[in-house]
Design a protein around this motif. Sequence first.
Motif, mmCIF file in Angstrom:
data_model
loop_
_atom_site.group_PDB
_atom_site.id
_atom_site.type_symbol
_atom_site.label_atom_id
_atom_site.label_comp_id
_atom_site.label_asym_id
_atom_site.label_seq_id
_atom_site.Cartn_x
_atom_site.Cartn_y
_atom_site.Cartn_z
ATOM 1 N N VAL A 109 0.857 -1.189 0.000
ATOM 2 C CA VAL A 109 0.000 0.000 0.000
ATOM 3 C C VAL A 109 0.890 1.234 0.000
ATOM 4 C CG1 VAL A 109 -1.731 1.314 1.284
ATOM 5 C CG2 VAL A 109 -1.848 -1.201 1.218
ATOM 6 N N THR A 110 0.683 2.143 -0.951
ATOM 7 C CA THR A 110 1.501 3.356 -1.048
ATOM 8 C C THR A 110 0.757 4.611 -0.615
ATOM 9 O OG1 THR A 110 0.897 3.610 -3.386
ATOM 10 C CG2 THR A 110 2.925 2.396 -2.891
ATOM 11 N N ALA A 111 -0.582 4.577 -0.629
ATOM 12 C CA ALA A 111 -1.364 5.741 -0.212
ATOM 13 C C ALA A 111 -2.802 5.308 0.043
ATOM 14 C CB ALA A 111 -1.324 6.844 -1.264
ATOM 15 N N LEU A 112 -3.504 6.097 0.847
ATOM 16 C CA LEU A 112 -4.907 5.838 1.160
ATOM 17 C C LEU A 112 -5.748 7.041 0.761
ATOM 18 C CD1 LEU A 112 -4.421 4.319 4.742
ATOM 19 C CD2 LEU A 112 -4.813 3.053 2.617
ATOM 20 N N ASP A 113 -7.061 6.812 0.647
ATOM 21 C CA ASP A 113 -8.020 7.885 0.388
ATOM 22 C C ASP A 113 -7.665 8.673 -0.877
ATOM 23 O OD1 ASP A 113 -10.390 9.202 0.983
ATOM 24 O OD2 ASP A 113 -9.403 10.742 2.187
ATOM 25 N N GLN A 114 -7.335 7.943 -1.938
ATOM 26 C CA GLN A 114 -6.965 8.584 -3.199
ATOM 27 C C GLN A 114 -8.193 8.833 -4.080
ATOM 28 O OE1 GLN A 114 -3.460 9.512 -3.884
ATOM 29 N NE2 GLN A 114 -3.937 9.321 -1.701
ATOM 30 N N ARG A 115 -8.062 9.831 -4.961
ATOM 31 C CA ARG A 115 -9.152 10.212 -5.867
ATOM 32 C C ARG A 115 -8.631 10.208 -7.303
ATOM 33 N NH1 ARG A 115 -13.836 13.459 -5.535
ATOM 34 N NH2 ARG A 115 -13.444 13.755 -3.310
ATOM 35 N N ILE A 116 -9.395 9.597 -8.199
ATOM 36 C CA ILE A 116 -9.051 9.616 -9.615
ATOM 37 C C ILE A 116 -10.319 9.879 -10.425
ATOM 38 C CG2 ILE A 116 -7.052 8.072 -9.446
ATOM 39 C CD1 ILE A 116 -8.824 5.790 -10.369
ATOM 40 N N THR A 117 -10.129 10.352 -11.641
ATOM 41 C CA THR A 117 -11.239 10.527 -12.575
ATOM 42 C C THR A 117 -11.217 9.389 -13.576
ATOM 43 O OG1 THR A 117 -11.193 12.932 -12.365
ATOM 44 C CG2 THR A 117 -12.301 12.029 -14.298
ATOM 45 N N ALA A 118 -12.339 8.704 -13.702
ATOM 46 C CA ALA A 118 -12.461 7.597 -14.648
ATOM 47 C C ALA A 118 -13.453 8.003 -15.729
ATOM 48 C CB ALA A 118 -12.935 6.335 -13.938
ATOM 49 N N THR A 119 -13.051 7.860 -16.981
ATOM 50 C CA THR A 119 -13.879 8.274 -18.108
ATOM 51 C C THR A 119 -14.356 7.063 -18.891
ATOM 52 O OG1 THR A 119 -12.670 10.359 -18.322
ATOM 53 C CG2 THR A 119 -13.968 9.648 -20.223
ATOM 54 N N ASP A 120 -15.671 6.992 -19.086
ATOM 55 C CA ASP A 120 -16.278 5.940 -19.898
ATOM 56 C C ASP A 120 -16.400 6.482 -21.318
ATOM 57 O OD1 ASP A 120 -17.901 4.169 -21.223
ATOM 58 O OD2 ASP A 120 -19.378 3.977 -19.627
ATOM 59 N N GLU A 121 -15.550 5.967 -22.207
ATOM 60 C CA GLU A 121 -15.534 6.489 -23.568
ATOM 61 C C GLU A 121 -16.808 6.141 -24.336
ATOM 62 O OE1 GLU A 121 -11.941 4.934 -25.173
ATOM 63 O OE2 GLU A 121 -10.652 6.240 -23.971
ATOM 64 N N GLY A 122 -17.517 5.093 -23.885
ATOM 65 C CA GLY A 122 -18.741 4.701 -24.574
ATOM 66 C C GLY A 122 -19.864 5.695 -24.385
ATOM 67 N N SER A 123 -20.068 6.131 -23.124
ATOM 68 C CA SER A 123 -21.174 7.046 -22.833
ATOM 69 C C SER A 123 -20.744 8.501 -22.842
ATOM 70 C CB SER A 123 -21.771 6.713 -21.460
ATOM 71 O OG SER A 123 -20.845 7.009 -20.423
ATOM 72 N N GLY A 124 -19.428 8.742 -22.831
ATOM 73 C CA GLY A 124 -18.937 10.109 -22.775
ATOM 74 C C GLY A 124 -18.949 10.687 -21.377
ATOM 75 N N SER A 125 -19.364 9.899 -20.384
ATOM 76 C CA SER A 125 -19.460 10.395 -19.011
ATOM 77 C C SER A 125 -18.201 10.047 -18.233
ATOM 78 C CB SER A 125 -20.686 9.802 -18.312
ATOM 79 O OG SER A 125 -20.577 8.398 -18.192
ATOM 80 N N SER A 126 -18.022 10.721 -17.098
ATOM 81 C CA SER A 126 -16.880 10.440 -16.233
ATOM 82 C C SER A 126 -17.347 10.404 -14.790
ATOM 83 C CB SER A 126 -15.789 11.489 -16.418
ATOM 84 O OG SER A 126 -16.271 12.772 -16.083
ATOM 85 N N GLU A 127 -16.602 9.711 -13.960
ATOM 86 C CA GLU A 127 -16.907 9.597 -12.536
ATOM 87 C C GLU A 127 -15.663 9.926 -11.723
ATOM 88 O OE1 GLU A 127 -19.775 9.114 -11.229
ATOM 89 O OE2 GLU A 127 -20.975 8.271 -12.858
ATOM 90 N N GLN A 128 -15.896 10.581 -10.584
ATOM 91 C CA GLN A 128 -14.820 10.802 -9.628
ATOM 92 C C GLN A 128 -14.846 9.646 -8.630
ATOM 93 O OE1 GLN A 128 -12.563 13.362 -9.364
ATOM 94 N NE2 GLN A 128 -13.294 14.352 -11.233
ATOM 95 N N LEU A 129 -13.852 8.756 -8.721
ATOM 96 C CA LEU A 129 -13.743 7.658 -7.768
ATOM 97 C C LEU A 129 -12.872 8.132 -6.616
ATOM 98 C CD1 LEU A 129 -13.096 4.649 -10.200
ATOM 99 C CD2 LEU A 129 -15.279 5.582 -9.407
ATOM 100 N N SER A 130 -13.388 8.031 -5.394
ATOM 101 C CA SER A 130 -12.661 8.573 -4.251
ATOM 102 C C SER A 130 -12.508 7.521 -3.167
ATOM 103 C CB SER A 130 -13.386 9.798 -3.691
ATOM 104 O OG SER A 130 -14.699 9.457 -3.285
ATOM 105 N N GLY A 131 -11.650 7.819 -2.193
ATOM 106 C CA GLY A 131 -11.423 6.925 -1.070
ATOM 107 C C GLY A 131 -10.648 5.676 -1.424
ATOM 108 N N LEU A 132 -9.922 5.689 -2.546
ATOM 109 C CA LEU A 132 -9.282 4.475 -3.046
ATOM 110 C C LEU A 132 -7.978 4.157 -2.310
ATOM 111 C CD1 LEU A 132 -9.703 5.001 -6.899
ATOM 112 C CD2 LEU A 132 -11.211 3.759 -5.332
#
Length: 296
Positions: A109-132
């Motif tokens: 484990v290198t870090a906790l509570d990380q946030r990334i943006t994931a983009t779904d190229e099919g729908s054109g939408s994106s989600e902010q995944l947090s707490g990773l």
Amino acid sequence: MSEQGLQGTEAAGTGIVLTSDGMVLTNNHVINGATSLTAVDIGNGHSYGASVIGYDRSHDLALVQLHGASGLQTLSLASGTQVSVGDAVTALGNAGGRGGQPSQAAGSVTALDQRITATDEGSGSSEQLSGLIQVDAQIEAGDSGGPLVNAQGQVIGIDTAASVGYQFQSAPTEGFAIPATQAESTAEAIAAGHASSTVHIGATAWLGVGVGTANQYSSTNGAAVVQVVPNSPADRLGLLAGDVITSVDGASVPDPNTLTALLGQHHPGDTVTLGWTDSGGQAQSARVVLGNGPAG
């Protein structure tokens, strides 16, 4: 394995068997766009058809049911387990979609509570995944949905990886996992049929368009139509590439994310009023019956 019939492609991932009768937890992006699902249980080697019980795009989690399964070996999520930076971990999965015995990627484990943006190229939408949970284990496409285990063999997270059509933005070349606590909470909500602003239960309502951010294609704010699936509700309505969807049932659609969220509140057979601006700049509005779409 998810077959994405509308794109003519297939995607592979991993899942955790939660119940002996075949309730399986995986990433939403593993099943997203699937027109059919099959799964192989590594415990007994049997192949099963599967259907989606529900999903949560905002946490990239989905629950599926294997058809005709019984007596399966299960894994428990160690939701109460303390996770610390430096802990040794192993990511188990289906790296590269090769199948067979689970692949193993060791690290820490290198870090906790990380946030990334994931983009779904099919729908054109994106989600902010947090707490990773961030790890230096080499989690690959195909590992998504598999268990991240600690040195004691406890499942402390659900692996999630970028893949074709599902990309992370500004993410380092390290792996990420959804904490077991979040995974368990979401799985319990879906299993109980508790729909919410993030949890969708049952079949996915479908309009049949591929969209992008409007300001890339048009001066009108909204979700720009870049593709219309033949014989879809959108096609029968007369939507064309170049049109810009601006509202659903009177609610403004400023971007593809909002369109995805608004349609996600509906189910196949629901009727909605769609507002759009055509390529000639004229405002249009019509009622449309949503179809039964691909999962996720």
